[in-house]
Write an enzyme that holds these catalytic residues in place. Structure first.
Site, short mmCIF file in Angstrom:
data_model
loop_
_atom_site.label_atom_id
_atom_site.label_comp_id
_atom_site.label_asym_id
_atom_site.label_seq_id
_atom_site.Cartn_x
_atom_site.Cartn_y
_atom_site.Cartn_z
N LYS A 141 -1.76 8.74 -5.09
CA LYS A 141 -2.99 8.97 -4.66
C LYS A 141 -2.44 8.51 -2.47
O LYS A 141 -1.56 7.55 -3.00
CB LYS A 141 -3.74 7.98 -5.32
CG LYS A 141 -4.05 6.70 -5.12
CD LYS A 141 -3.36 4.99 -4.60
CE LYS A 141 -3.79 5.19 -2.79
NZ LYS A 141 -2.64 4.33 -1.93
N TYR A 226 -9.78 4.36 -1.64
CA TYR A 226 -10.99 3.20 -3.40
C TYR A 226 -12.47 3.69 -3.54
O TYR A 226 -12.57 3.92 -4.77
CB TYR A 226 -10.37 1.78 -3.30
CG TYR A 226 -8.82 2.08 -3.84
CD1 TYR A 226 -8.27 2.08 -5.35
CD2 TYR A 226 -7.32 2.29 -3.05
CE1 TYR A 226 -6.86 1.84 -5.16
CE2 TYR A 226 -6.04 2.03 -3.50
CZ TYR A 226 -5.61 2.08 -4.95
OH TYR A 226 -4.70 2.16 -5.37
P1 NAD Z 1 7.39 2.58 -0.22
O1 NAD Z 1 7.92 2.65 1.57
O2 NAD Z 1 7.51 1.22 -0.42
O3 NAD Z 1 8.79 3.12 -0.92
C1 NAD Z 1 8.48 5.04 -0.81
C2 NAD Z 1 10.04 5.34 -1.21
O4 NAD Z 1 10.06 6.68 -0.83
C3 NAD Z 1 10.93 4.56 -0.70
O5 NAD Z 1 11.79 4.04 -1.87
C4 NAD Z 1 11.40 5.24 0.16
O6 NAD Z 1 12.99 5.12 0.08
C5 NAD Z 1 11.38 6.86 -0.50
N1 NAD Z 1 11.11 8.38 0.81
C6 NAD Z 1 11.67 9.26 0.17
N2 NAD Z 1 11.71 10.22 1.01
C7 NAD Z 1 11.44 9.51 1.88
C8 NAD Z 1 11.22 9.87 3.47
N3 NAD Z 1 10.99 11.08 4.06
N4 NAD Z 1 10.35 9.44 4.48
C9 NAD Z 1 10.36 7.39 3.86
N5 NAD Z 1 10.41 6.88 2.33
C10 NAD Z 1 11.12 8.17 1.71
O7 NAD Z 1 5.96 2.76 -0.31
P2 NAD Z 1 5.20 2.62 -1.64
O8 NAD Z 1 4.07 1.68 -1.08
O9 NAD Z 1 5.81 2.45 -2.79
O10 NAD Z 1 4.12 4.28 -1.80
C11 NAD Z 1 4.40 5.37 -2.11
C12 NAD Z 1 3.19 5.89 -2.42
O11 NAD Z 1 2.42 5.33 -3.37
C13 NAD Z 1 2.73 6.17 -1.76
O12 NAD Z 1 2.01 7.33 -1.41
C14 NAD Z 1 0.80 5.30 -1.45
O13 NAD Z 1 -0.29 5.75 -1.36
C15 NAD Z 1 1.06 5.66 -3.25
N6 NAD Z 1 0.80 3.85 -4.03
C16 NAD Z 1 -0.18 3.43 -4.81
C17 NAD Z 1 -0.41 2.45 -5.27
C18 NAD Z 1 -1.38 2.61 -5.98
O14 NAD Z 1 -2.22 1.42 -6.76
N7 NAD Z 1 -1.82 2.80 -6.65
C19 NAD Z 1 0.45 0.75 -4.35
C20 NAD Z 1 0.61 0.95 -2.95
C21 NAD Z 1 1.14 2.11 -2.92
#
Ligand code: NAD
Length: 375
Positions: A141, A226
């Protein structure tokens, strides 16, 4: 370590459920829990995670305790991360891809689904590309940046004959499901009002969440969603109108298009109203409140990783804490492999509804006008 952890989780689940199972609904949660305890020799969903960041790691760790889902592959732009994950999760070289090669998944019979955990702006393109490989897609999401993108993703998955799910982990959370069961059983009477407060003080100014290009917005896309989604599953209807107000106290930190704080109100066909707050500058905001003519439910924390806590007019919610992502992936395996219907949908249409509401909230905040919705 994995065995020990599984055993610890198993014992925690067992101890908790032994006490509380008699009070649980027969469907949904009860089957979640027994599912994690009993021997299983049915089909297993083999998942590749795309985007090995914070949340991807959390899902991978949670899947160690799944029996119906297994981490089988990765997609990453960072070779060192791939090596690390291969080592940690015993992933064979042939199941490792980068963002240029992952279309080759179409020739890999050992992966059933790809779980996309990259920044929001990448979801649209990546979901469509994965769908074309013939693999099911689970997307984090918000599913996309707006409803137009969301619809295109749904269409692409339909055309490719694959399923599209959105990572709505709360749809499988035991206390949440109990409140939904009570509402459906009429225990709150006619539902009148929902309050959803979702926020935290965001740190590092350089992170993608504060970059409009990658995040598509600000707190609303990330955490306010949320409250939007929660208002719908707690009230049990889809809203027909939206009003919204945005306030910005730190314009240097939250630039144009990145919302710091948005308050919004949703009107529902049955007459209930939701009043919600989404913010990136206040901590300890993780609270749902639902009230009807006969009773109420309040949850705090309501959508964090838990344990979720809550009570209703009948007393404390005592359902056991589960690792959200473990239960989510067990249930998603059943949805993808066995066509199971979840209590609350987690499909692309569900994600699209939230995007339509997000579009309407941004429009209402910008124009100051009430926006009518037809979901
Ligand atoms: P994060 O920054 O920790 O991870 C993102 C990943 O994507 C990294 O490994 C990064 O290297 C990679 N990536 C690939 N292409 C990229 C680019 N062009 N620019 C930047 N990063 C790139 O982020 P996250 O917290 O893991 O969030 C990722 C997704 O998960 C988001 O959509 C967020 O909303 C979702 N999320 C959901 C929950 C949940 O509880 N459902 C919790 C946290 C995050």
């Amino acid at each position: 370590m994995n065995t020990q952890k599984s055993r610890r989780n198993f014992l925690q689940l067992f101890a908790a459920s032994a006490v509380t199972l008699p009070f649980l609904p027969v469907s949904g949660l009860a089957s979640n829990l027994s599912g994690l305890q009993e021997p299983y020799d049915g089909p297993v969903l083999r998942v590749a995670i795309m985007g090995l960041g914070g949340y991807g790691t959390r899902v991978a760790e949670a899947m160690r305790d799944c029996r119906k889902a297994k981490l089988a592959g990765v997609v990453s732009g960072t070779p060192a991360k791939i090596k690390d994950w291969q080592h940690k999760y015993s992933i064979p070289e042939k199941n490792c891809y980068n963002y240029q090669t992952f279309e080759q998944l179409k020739d890999n019979p050992d992966i059933d689904a790809v779980y996309i955990t990259t920044p929001n702006a990448l979801h649209h393109d990546q979901v469509i590309r994965v769908a074309r490989t013939g693999k099911h897609v689970i997307c984090e999401k918000p599913m996309a940046l707006n409803a137009k993108e969301g619809q295109e993703m749904i269409d692409a998955c339909k055309k490719a004959g694959v399923k599209l799910l959105v990572g709505y982990r709360m749809h499988f959370e035991p206390k949440t499901l109990e409140v939904i069961r009570m509402r459906k059983a009429g225990e709150f009477g006619k539902v009148m009002f929902f309050q959803g407060q979702c926020g935290f003080n965001i740190g590092d100014p350089k992170q993608w969440r504060l970059n409009k290009q990658l995040a598509g917005g600000g707190s609303l896309m990330d955490i306010g969603i949320y409250a939007i989604n929660g208002a719908r599953y707690m009230i049990g209807e889809d809203p027909v109108w939206v009003t919204a107000q945005e306030t910005k106290t730190q314009p240097d930190r939250f630039t144009e298009g990145v919302d710091e704080t948005i308050q919004f109100q949703l009107g529902f066909p049955g007459g209930a109203v939701a009043s919600c707050l989404s913010t990136y500058t206040m901590n300890n905001l993780d609270r749902f409140f639902l009230t009807g003519e006969k009773g109420f439910a309040e949850m705090q924390p309501s959508t964090g990783y838990g344990p979720i806590k809550g009570r209703t007019h009948k007393g404390e919610l005592t359902q056991p804490h589960t690792v959200h992502q473990t239960v989510q992936m067990e249930e998603m395996a059943d949805i993808l492999l066995s066509d199971k219907s979840p209590v609350v949908p987690v499909d692309g249409e569900e994600g699209l509804k939230d995007l339509k509401i997000i579009d309407a909230i941004y429009l209402a905040a910008k124009t100051g006008k009430k926006v009518t919705l037809r979901l």
